[in-house]
Design a protein around this motif. Sequence first.
Motif, PDB file in Angstrom:
ATOM      1  N   ASP A 166      57.517 -10.891  56.498  1.00 56.98           N
ATOM      2  CA  ASP A 166      56.447 -10.523  57.353  1.00 56.98           C
ATOM      3  C   ASP A 166      55.840 -10.743  58.608  1.00 56.98           C
ATOM      4  N   VAL A 167      55.002 -12.076  57.702  1.00 56.54           N
ATOM      5  CA  VAL A 167      54.069 -12.783  58.518  1.00 56.54           C
ATOM      6  C   VAL A 167      54.723 -13.097  59.417  1.00 56.54           C
ATOM      7  N   PRO A 168      54.318 -13.201  60.927  1.00 60.61           N
ATOM      8  CA  PRO A 168      54.768 -13.250  62.237  1.00 60.61           C
ATOM      9  C   PRO A 168      54.833 -14.987  62.223  1.00 60.61           C
ATOM     10  N   ALA A 169      56.435 -15.341  62.549  1.00 63.23           N
ATOM     11  CA  ALA A 169      56.131 -16.378  63.266  1.00 63.23           C
ATOM     12  C   ALA A 169      55.866 -17.404  63.887  1.00 63.23           C
ATOM     13  N   SER A 170      55.459 -18.590  64.512  1.00 62.72           N
ATOM     14  CA  SER A 170      54.699 -18.491  65.504  1.00 62.72           C
ATOM     15  C   SER A 170      54.056 -19.830  64.974  1.00 62.72           C
ATOM     16  N   LEU A 206      48.141  -6.914  60.350  1.00 61.96           N
ATOM     17  CA  LEU A 206      49.243  -7.067  59.346  1.00 61.96           C
ATOM     18  C   LEU A 206      48.698  -6.232  58.131  1.00 61.96           C
ATOM     19  N   PHE A 207      46.890  -6.144  58.646  1.00 61.66           N
ATOM     20  CA  PHE A 207      46.400  -5.865  57.226  1.00 61.66           C
ATOM     21  C   PHE A 207      45.503  -4.558  58.100  1.00 61.66           C
ATOM     22  N   LYS A 208      44.496  -3.271  57.231  1.00 63.47           N
ATOM     23  CA  LYS A 208      43.319  -2.502  57.442  1.00 63.47           C
ATOM     24  C   LYS A 208      42.910  -3.242  57.367  1.00 63.47           C
ATOM     25  N   PHE A 209      42.004  -4.008  57.843  1.00 69.18           N
ATOM     26  CA  PHE A 209      40.063  -4.796  57.042  1.00 69.18           C
ATOM     27  C   PHE A 209      39.055  -4.076  57.917  1.00 69.18           C
ATOM     28  N   THR A 257      50.165  -0.884  50.880  1.00 71.05           N
ATOM     29  CA  THR A 257      49.638  -0.531  52.180  1.00 71.05           C
ATOM     30  C   THR A 257      49.510  -1.703  52.917  1.00 71.05           C
ATOM     31  N   ARG A 258      49.264  -1.006  54.690  1.00 73.54           N
ATOM     32  CA  ARG A 258      47.989  -1.898  54.898  1.00 73.54           C
ATOM     33  C   ARG A 258      46.868  -1.931  54.509  1.00 73.54           C
TER      34      ARG A 258
END
Length: 758
Positions: A566-570, A580-583, A627-628
């Motif tokens: 789920d981590v975007p490939a780049s 990805l998360f609610k920081f 969760t986020r």
Amino acid sequence: MPAALAEEARRRYLNYALSVITSRALPDVRDGLKPVQRRILFGMWNDLNLSHDAKYKKCAQVVGAIMGPYHPHGDASIYEALVRMAQDFSLRYPLVDGHGNFGSLDGDSAAAYRYTECRLERLAGELLDELSQKTVDFRPNYDGTRTEPIVLPARVPHLLMNGTTGIAVGMATNIPPHHLGELCDALIALVDDPTLTTKQLLKWVKGPDFPTGGEILNDQKELQDIYETGQGSVRLRGEYELEDLKRGGQQIIVTSIPYTVNKSTLVAKIGEIVRERKLPLVVDVRDESTKEVRIVLELKKEASPELVMAYIYKNTPLQTNFNVNLTCLVPNPENPDVGTPRRLGLKEILQYFLQFRMEVTRRRLQYQLDELKKRVHLLEGFEKVYDALDEMIRIIRQSEGKQDAAKKLIARFKLDEAQTDAILEMKLYKLARLEILVVQNELKEKRAQIKGLEALLKSETRLWGTIKTELGELKAQYATGKRRTKVSRSGAEEMVFDAEALIADEDAHVVITRDGWIKRLREVKDPSSTRLREGDAVMAVVAGSLKANLVLFSNFGTAYVTRFNDVPASTGYGDPVQKLFKFDDGERVVSAVSLDARLWRPEKLLAVTRQGLGLRFPLAPHMEVSTRAGRRYAKTGEGDEIVGVQAVEDKDLVGVLTERTSVLVCKVAEINELAGPGKGVSVIKVEAGDRVMDFLVSPPGNKEAGLAFETQKGRSLVLHPGKQEVTGRGGKGHEMSRKDTVKEVQRAPLFIPLPEQK
């Protein structure tokens, strides 16, 4: 006169709310139309004569004809309602025949009304035909210069047939469309047996029938609850079929989409999933739609179509919910001009329609009876004078004018004014000998019709029979097509999505930078060689299978767990962790742990804060994807934050370094282990103006492990927990460089490769 502001605001807001509810947003249960729709249909029928066989007229002309005398609320709202009534993907049975660009499933807007043309559909005539027979009441328009119908004498159950949506003040409506044939069958059954329940009516009304097709997933019990209460959620998904390719393999063809879903947005969403490699079994997605929906998903040869569709149903609008709310306006006997908003069930809506049809049918038949009686009255006058034609002609010739002739005819033949006027306006050829036979035959026929109508109006049973006959004719003429939306009596089987099955069995590395950027790479041999933004640095590189989980620990005491996949490939800078998360503001990642089964997995972790507090906590609660918002592992005091998180064992030592070069080494076992998130205990006393810079965990006796740092005076020092004196926790420690401060801690990036990559 002066008035209290609160009372005046309340009065005016209530007036506004009532106006929105009764005159704009909610449909009438009888004809199923909102006022703007009713005025459009009435104006096109009555003022512009735009029946189904008339020549098309510009929509600009129609909008003007409605806005001027009937609906002074702006041309945009009128044209928008007109366009919707012409869209076959918005209405199950369109009421307006549009010529030109009236929008599309892709969300394209209709062309401007100066370009488009329209006229009424044949079905719209079934809502309007009986207007001329005094079947409904009229009221003055907004300026009193004309009249408009309060409700149209609809022959079709339009409220359920086409449905509607609207938002009023404090209430809303969202009524799905239905199949006309099923509604007619249910109405006929309800006429035959008024005691039928909603559950029994569902024998005929299978469920909503959306113009865009699709498949309803609700079972019979769920649909029954929705139709009994007038509210609930209909689960709806698009349909697909498989197409074999000549070169081998298959491709998925999406043939229908849920109601109100924008097709181009749906295709873009699927395309985004494919680009981000979240669905590696799909090679490409194309929209090959013409009038029919055809969205092509090109698959890898070994791909499972069911697995692909389960993912798409879960993660795109191809499966959605339609929230039913059967709220509408019902007749108010005390004030016929204003309806009362109510949420109704299926049976109540059908009952209201049947009551309305009975009222309209009675008024229509009474009008026809009255017209017949008027005609018979005139024919009786003709019959009287035809017996003395010569005398009638002599009286007329000897009279001094029409008025004098009328008086003499009335006196001689005992006629009334209406009969006399008809005789005086009669054409000369009507005096022919054969015409008396025509009059007598017509009189006989009309008297028989009167007798039949009077008998019909006296018999409620026969009136219901007439209504049933008309409903059967409507079904035969307009409900010729099959249902478009599939409904299973036991509910369609929802496809189970298995996330693991879609993830490729590959290894990857996740790079987290100091400034909060994250990316996934297939392989990282040297962390210093990865691409970074200017001034940024690698904080950690962790490896694992794409199916494994990754834990990120933040400085605010929250753990965020996600899959490597789920981590975007780049290959570039990556994405911000906040994507990805609610920081929270100021929150950042301070440590990461791979949960790949091939790596050593610590049971306990140690966190140390800027103010010198420490706590041990178990890794077990942070194994599953979060969760986020993440899960808490520590509580930080005001102005405090976590410096880092490291794996520990009970026998380990921990060395803590502060900004003023104070160091303290103690046993990890002295630091309390917390079952839940807490603030921890004091590891080192931090004086005012000082703070913890970093810490290092080391097994006892390990002389090599050290934390190197440089001071402001240019000294390069190393904290070796295995060489330092071990003291109890909670002390001040000792300074490694007096009257000096730490300039930089020289810690290498955390790099945890998989075992086979060592």
